[in-house]
Design a protein around this motif. Structure first.
Motif, PDB file in Angstrom:
ATOM      1  N   TRP A  82     -11.583 -15.356  53.151  1.00 13.74           N
ATOM      2  CA  TRP A  82     -11.320 -16.199  54.552  1.00 13.74           C
ATOM      3  C   TRP A  82     -10.068 -15.757  55.125  1.00 13.74           C
ATOM      4  O   TRP A  82      -9.644 -15.381  56.331  1.00 13.74           O
ATOM      5  CB  TRP A  82     -11.839 -17.310  54.734  1.00 13.74           C
ATOM      6  CG  TRP A  82     -12.940 -17.822  54.547  1.00 13.74           C
ATOM      7  CD1 TRP A  82     -14.157 -17.370  55.278  1.00 13.74           C
ATOM      8  CD2 TRP A  82     -13.688 -18.891  53.338  1.00 13.74           C
ATOM      9  NE1 TRP A  82     -15.538 -17.908  54.472  1.00 13.74           N
ATOM     10  CE2 TRP A  82     -15.130 -18.673  53.370  1.00 13.74           C
ATOM     11  CE3 TRP A  82     -13.072 -19.410  52.319  1.00 13.74           C
ATOM     12  CZ2 TRP A  82     -15.686 -19.472  52.634  1.00 13.74           C
ATOM     13  CZ3 TRP A  82     -13.654 -20.234  51.509  1.00 13.74           C
ATOM     14  CH2 TRP A  82     -15.097 -20.291  51.714  1.00 13.74           C
ATOM     15  N   VAL A  83      -8.835 -15.708  54.125  1.00 11.32           N
ATOM     16  CA  VAL A  83      -7.542 -15.270  54.556  1.00 11.32           C
ATOM     17  C   VAL A  83      -7.056 -14.841  53.305  1.00 11.32           C
ATOM     18  O   VAL A  83      -7.430 -14.884  52.300  1.00 11.32           O
ATOM     19  CB  VAL A  83      -6.965 -16.876  54.928  1.00 11.32           C
ATOM     20  CG1 VAL A  83      -7.433 -17.366  55.994  1.00 11.32           C
ATOM     21  CG2 VAL A  83      -6.768 -17.712  53.514  1.00 11.32           C
ATOM     22  N   SER A  84      -6.012 -14.140  53.664  1.00 12.88           N
ATOM     23  CA  SER A  84      -5.006 -13.744  52.417  1.00 12.88           C
ATOM     24  C   SER A  84      -3.659 -14.099  52.770  1.00 12.88           C
ATOM     25  O   SER A  84      -2.783 -13.765  53.623  1.00 12.88           O
ATOM     26  CB  SER A  84      -4.960 -12.327  52.152  1.00 12.88           C
ATOM     27  OG  SER A  84      -4.425 -11.535  51.365  1.00 12.88           O
ATOM     28  N   PHE A  85      -2.922 -14.838  51.766  1.00 14.03           N
ATOM     29  CA  PHE A  85      -1.562 -15.130  51.614  1.00 14.03           C
ATOM     30  C   PHE A  85      -0.705 -14.112  51.033  1.00 14.03           C
ATOM     31  O   PHE A  85       0.469 -14.396  50.898  1.00 14.03           O
ATOM     32  CB  PHE A  85      -1.357 -16.226  51.095  1.00 14.03           C
ATOM     33  CG  PHE A  85      -2.258 -17.621  51.705  1.00 14.03           C
ATOM     34  CD1 PHE A  85      -1.758 -17.880  53.173  1.00 14.03           C
ATOM     35  CD2 PHE A  85      -3.267 -18.150  51.434  1.00 14.03           C
ATOM     36  CE1 PHE A  85      -2.238 -19.105  53.685  1.00 14.03           C
ATOM     37  CE2 PHE A  85      -4.109 -19.051  52.045  1.00 14.03           C
ATOM     38  CZ  PHE A  85      -3.504 -19.552  53.265  1.00 14.03           C
ATOM     39  N   ALA A  86      -1.113 -13.007  50.451  1.00 13.03           N
ATOM     40  CA  ALA A  86      -0.246 -11.907  49.758  1.00 13.03           C
ATOM     41  C   ALA A  86       0.354 -11.452  50.998  1.00 13.03           C
ATOM     42  O   ALA A  86       0.347 -11.085  52.103  1.00 13.03           O
ATOM     43  CB  ALA A  86      -1.430 -10.980  49.258  1.00 13.03           C
ATOM     44  N   PRO A  87       1.591 -11.106  50.554  1.00 14.45           N
ATOM     45  CA  PRO A  87       2.782 -10.158  51.139  1.00 14.45           C
ATOM     46  C   PRO A  87       2.148  -8.971  51.783  1.00 14.45           C
ATOM     47  O   PRO A  87       1.573  -8.334  50.832  1.00 14.45           O
ATOM     48  CB  PRO A  87       4.009 -10.103  50.447  1.00 14.45           C
ATOM     49  CG  PRO A  87       3.450 -10.361  49.046  1.00 14.45           C
ATOM     50  CD  PRO A  87       2.395 -11.305  49.306  1.00 14.45           C
ATOM     51  N   PRO A  88       2.337  -8.675  53.008  1.00 21.11           N
ATOM     52  CA  PRO A  88       1.872  -7.163  53.213  1.00 21.11           C
ATOM     53  C   PRO A  88       2.415  -6.047  52.343  1.00 21.11           C
ATOM     54  O   PRO A  88       3.768  -6.067  52.308  1.00 21.11           O
ATOM     55  CB  PRO A  88       2.028  -7.209  55.004  1.00 21.11           C
ATOM     56  CG  PRO A  88       3.363  -8.018  54.893  1.00 21.11           C
ATOM     57  CD  PRO A  88       2.884  -9.053  54.152  1.00 21.11           C
TER      58      PRO A  88
END
Length: 376
Positions: free
Chosen positions: A241-247
């Motif tokens: 649903w989401v991704s909190f990993a840094p781009p």
């Protein structure tokens, strides 16, 4: 097919060497909350006989700090053994989809929050903490004389719903075992292998809270609340649903590398192959787009740019893969694969429309994405 004894040994050795730390990271908060719960205060109007009974209960609980820890591990052993037997008979049909697994993780995070708030002392929360039926609780108190055994057993039993990445690989082994006895053996062995670390952690949680007369309870609650937040974040990522990993830096959009002839999916041992260092390429013979993800203890790379509207195959290239990264999922597609330790696993992604396709390990701790675009 491996014998049940061999599978038991395999499960135990895996649990001892790798599963303990992996599962403790996921289930440690539940363990801490279950074995260090606050005790209800004794009402001033209680009779002398009731007060004496409570004093005896506290004394016996202090003498046997491992009782709730043992209850937690017993519940865990029972549920995992039953699950292994069912997987051995019915196979992968019993395994939930990645998003269902993510929802279960969210529920586990919510339970950890309740445990944490109860430990911190928030009023009214204790009534929301999961407890066994009253009749079961009375039976446990009569036999063990402690009011903290029933809940750890119940929570331990429920840990089968929130497996760590290594547990998932053991579940796959149970699926392929082909029998109830063999499936139960591998899962029981795995839990027994993780038991020493869990027993040590539970003992430390239990003794520290008793030794400091509850002064450490609030701090434990804060720790459990932190683990709960981490679990919720992992669940959201595991569900795609989401991704909190840094781009991460995206590869230069210079078009996929074209390999003339052959599918290039072999794993030859000598020299550099034409596709080496090229995670996105097109096989000229089949016209398929090949996206290669290298799996070690991590995913490399974590960001891809691929062309939309082209039949695409994702190749999971195991390179001494281990840990949670081996339990690979694509939540949107309901895909779950256990990556080979050394070798390739192919997943047909079909013909994708422009957009982002997220992937992660089963616990949402490692994530990545494939960006499909028309202009490439």
């Amino acid at each position: 097919m491996p014998s049940s004894v061999a599978l038991l040994i395999t499960g135990a050795s895996t649990g001892l060497l790798a599963g303990g730390a992996s599962c403790a990271a996921v289930q440690g908060g539940l363990l801490a909350g279950a074995v260090t719960r606050r005790r209800a205060p004794v009402p001033a109007t209680k009779s002398a006989e009731s007060a004496a009974d409570d004093k005896t209960t506290r004394q016996e609980a202090a003498v046997t700090p491992l009782a709730p820890v043992g209850a937690f591990l017993s519940g865990k052993l029972l549920s995992h053994t039953m699950l292994g037997a069912l997987l051995g008979v019915f196979g992968s049909t019993l395994q939930p989809s990645p998003r269902t697994q993510a929802v279960l993780l969210l529920v586990a995070g919510a339970v950890m929050v309740l445990f944490a708030l109860d430990l911190i002392g928030v009023k009214g929360v204790g009534r929301l903490v999961p407890r066994p039926p009253a009749s079961f609780g009375r039976l446990m108190r009569r036999s063990v004389r402690t009011d903290s055994v029933g809940t750890p057993a119940l929570v331990g039993f429920a840990t089968a719903l929130v497996p760590c990445g290594v547990t998932l690989s053991m579940e796959l082994l149970a699926v392929t075992s082909g029998s109830a006895v063999a499936g139960a053996a591998v899962m029981a062995g795995f839990v027994l292998g993780t038991a020493p670390l869990f027993a040590l952690l539970g003992y430390v949680f239990r003794r520290s809270s008793q030794a400091l007369s509850g002064k450490l309870t609030g701090l434990t609650g804060v720790v459990v609340l932190t683990v709960a937040a981490w679990t919720v974040i992992s669940a959201l990522q595991a569900g795609g649903w989401v991704s909190f990993a840094p781009p991460a830096a995206k590869p230069a959009p210079n078009g996929p590398f074209i390999v003339e002839g052959g599918d290039g999916s072999g794993s030859g041992g000598g020299g550099a192959s034409p596709e080496a260092g090229t995670p996105v390429r097109t096989d000229a013979a089949s016209g398929r787009q090949i996206v290669t993800l290298t799996v070690t203890d991590f995913y490399v790379p974590t960001q891809f740019t691929a062309k939309a509207g082209v039949p695409t195959t994702l190749v999971l290239h195991g390179q001494d893969s281990g840990g949670c990264a081996r339990a690979f999922t694509i939540p949107e597609l309901g895909v779950r694969e256990i990556v080979k330790r050394d070798g390739d696993t192919e997943i047909d992604l079909g013909t994708r429309k422009p957009g982002t396709l997220r992937f992660s390990c089963a616990m949402g701790m490692q994530t990545g994405a494939i960006e499909f675009t028309k202009d490439l």
